[in-house]
Design an enzyme around this catalytic site. Structure first.
Site, PDB file in Angstrom:
ATOM      1  N   ASP A 302     -71.810-112.898   3.140  1.00 42.08           N
ATOM      2  CA  ASP A 302     -73.031-112.402   3.750  1.00 42.08           C
ATOM      3  C   ASP A 302     -73.946-111.797   2.693  1.00 42.08           C
ATOM      4  O   ASP A 302     -73.605-110.802   2.060  1.00 42.08           O
ATOM      5  CB  ASP A 302     -72.692-111.366   4.822  1.00 42.08           C
ATOM      6  CG  ASP A 302     -73.868-111.063   5.723  1.00 42.08           C
ATOM      7  OD1 ASP A 302     -74.934-111.698   5.543  1.00 42.08           O
ATOM      8  OD2 ASP A 302     -73.717-110.209   6.610  1.00 42.08           O
ATOM      9  N   HIS A 303     -75.087-112.416   2.499  1.00 44.08           N
ATOM     10  CA  HIS A 303     -76.045-111.937   1.502  1.00 44.08           C
ATOM     11  C   HIS A 303     -77.033-110.938   2.116  1.00 44.08           C
ATOM     12  O   HIS A 303     -77.935-110.447   1.449  1.00 44.08           O
ATOM     13  CB  HIS A 303     -76.796-113.151   0.909  1.00 44.08           C
ATOM     14  CG  HIS A 303     -77.643-112.829  -0.272  1.00 44.08           C
ATOM     15  ND1 HIS A 303     -79.020-112.718  -0.197  1.00 44.08           N
ATOM     16  CD2 HIS A 303     -77.324-112.577  -1.556  1.00 44.08           C
ATOM     17  CE1 HIS A 303     -79.503-112.424  -1.399  1.00 44.08           C
ATOM     18  NE2 HIS A 303     -78.498-112.337  -2.242  1.00 44.08           N
ATOM     19  N   SER A 304     -76.874-110.621   3.399  1.00 45.77           N
ATOM     20  CA  SER A 304     -77.822-109.695   4.025  1.00 45.77           C
ATOM     21  C   SER A 304     -77.548-108.259   3.566  1.00 45.77           C
ATOM     22  O   SER A 304     -76.503-107.974   2.978  1.00 45.77           O
ATOM     23  CB  SER A 304     -77.779-109.839   5.535  1.00 45.77           C
ATOM     24  OG  SER A 304     -76.509-109.566   6.035  1.00 45.77           O
TER      25      SER A 304
END
Ligand SMILES: *[C@@H]1O[C@H](CO)[C@@H](O)[C@H](O)[C@H]1NC(C)=O
Ligand SMILES: *[C@@H]1O[C@H](CO)[C@@H](O)[C@H](O)[C@H]1NC(C)=O
Ligand SMILES: *[C@@H]1O[C@H](CO)[C@@H](O)[C@H](O)[C@H]1NC(C)=O
Ligand SMILES: *[C@@H]1O[C@H](CO)[C@@H](O)[C@H](O)[C@H]1NC(C)=O
Length: 357
Positions: A302-304
């Site tokens: 998850d790059h969020s």
């Protein structure tokens, strides 16, 4: 025959009238747009990672949230098409050719812009501003190399498919952009395409400077600014410059909000900051997400970048720019926080597992 011709005549005139009415609405109100292309106060999307637990997805499916849908909705669109909320919102820039207009301001910014080489020194921040003298939107997101240059139209980079990503769009009146522009000075975003027409320069001198490629000096090392959306929803912008050398979550935002925070961010092995309980308010890393469906995935994919208060009473959610990683201490970047109960519920309940101290 005559009847038919008259009918056709009437219906095409009606069509022109409808087009005219529709277009006076569509062209004047620069807004965040929902999945159907209608103006909304705010929306959030959560682009799902390709690698979910026990399943490999398309990498282009996403969840959508706004005040009218109430809880996460799986979108029927793919994020790499111009249909859907982000595409509908950016259409106001691309299709409308607003980037050529001298009555609106726009900026596309990303530390990792499309095609161009990465240049060090800018803030770790990604987003889009588009507004006129009446109103507009601020879209902030986590997607590298996005969005594309205005003349290319909507394109979603294939590099943005693998990992999870988030985007927050809020519609503001013009006056709020004066405050947002001040926050931009701390962020020092890389504006790779922008325009600040002459009639805006007097009120937005720093935005004009950023657009020309110069670096205005921020008055301090960090700044908090309260913003009010067009429907009166409060959003609080926290921004730091590279001179505030600390983890934004632990060193500032948790203490300022007086809330323990659970943080979802992109953490690479060996560079991550561990959960930290040494200051009065604690910050802990989320390790696994469970969105409705259920859709389960590891934070590793998850790059969020977002956080929620651990306690339900504190009811705060922030979305933003920075990871809990060592290199990020020296970067400009920020968070936009909200006390909206619906947003809080949506994010708090997807925290499946986090590391305590
Ligand atoms: C969007 O991505 C999917 C999955 O990678 C792909 O099958 C599709 O062709 C893409 N569509 C566009 C318009 O790029
Ligand atoms: C803005 O553009 C219009 C149309 O091209 C032009 O008539 C007008 O003079 C321009 N205004 C300014 C302030 O540049
Ligand atoms: C956007 O930036 C790119 C890269 O510098 C440039 O090639 C393009 O012409 C710019 N587009 C506009 C509308 O300014
Ligand atoms: C916890 O965070 C604070 C603020 O960023 C930092 O000064 C401190 O060194 C951290 N403690 C640990 C054990 O990492």
């Amino acid at each position: 025959m005559l009847h038919v011709r008259m009918d056709m005549h009437f219906s095409s005139r009606l069509q022109i009238v409808i087009m005219f009415v529709w277009c006076t609405v569509c062209s004047t109100d620069i807004s965040c747009r929902n999945e159907a292309g209608e103006p909304v106060d705010w929306f959030i999307i959560y682009k799902l990672p390709r690698y979910k637990i026990g399943e490999v997805g398309s990498g282009v499916d996403y969840m959508y949230l706004d005040s009218s849908v109430g809880s996460w909705q799986i979108s029927k669109y793919m994020v790499n098409t111009s249909q859907g909320a982000i595409g509908n919102t950016l259409k106001q820039l691309y299709a409308g050719q607003a980037y050529k207009s001298n009555s609106s301001v726009y900026a596309l910014y990303n530390d990792g812009p499309p095609i161009l080489d990465y240049i060090k020194g800018y803030g770790h921040t990604k987003g889009v501003l588009l507004f006129d003298h009446s109103q507009g939107f601020w879209l902030s997101h986590s997607i590298p190399h996005f969005p594309s240059f205005p003349e290319r139209g909507y394109l979603y980079p294939s590099s943005g498919k693998v990992n999870g990503q988030t985007a927050l769009c809020v519609t503001y009146r013009y006056e709020q952009f004066l405050g947002i522009a001040k926050q931009m000075v701390y962020l020092y975003p890389r504006f790779y395409n922008c325009s600040v027409p002459a009639t805006f320069i007097a009120e937005l001198p720093q935005l004009a400077q950023l657009c020309k490629g110069s670096k205005p000096r921020p008055p301090s090392d960090k700044s908090m600014e309260q913003l009010s959306s067009i429907k009166g929803e409060t959003f609080v912008s926290f921004v730091k410059s590279e001179h505030f050398v600390d983890d934004i979550y632990t060193g500032w935002v948790a203490q300022a909000l007086d809330a323990d925070l659970l943080v979802e961010s992109w953490q690479r092995q060996g560079h991550e900051l561990p959960s930290n309980c040494s200051l009065p308010k604690h910050v802990m890393n989320i390790k696994r997400i469970r969105l409705p469906g259920p859709v389960l995935f590891q934070s590793h994919y998850d790059h969020s970048k977002w956080c929620v208060s651990r306690a339900y009473e504190d009811q705060v959610t922030c979305l933003g720019d920075l990871n809990r990683g060592k290199a990020q201490l020296w970067r400009g970047g920020g968070l936009v926080c909200t006390f909206n109960p619906l947003i809080f519920k949506a994010f708090r309940q997807v925290v499946d597992w986090y590391f305590g101290c």
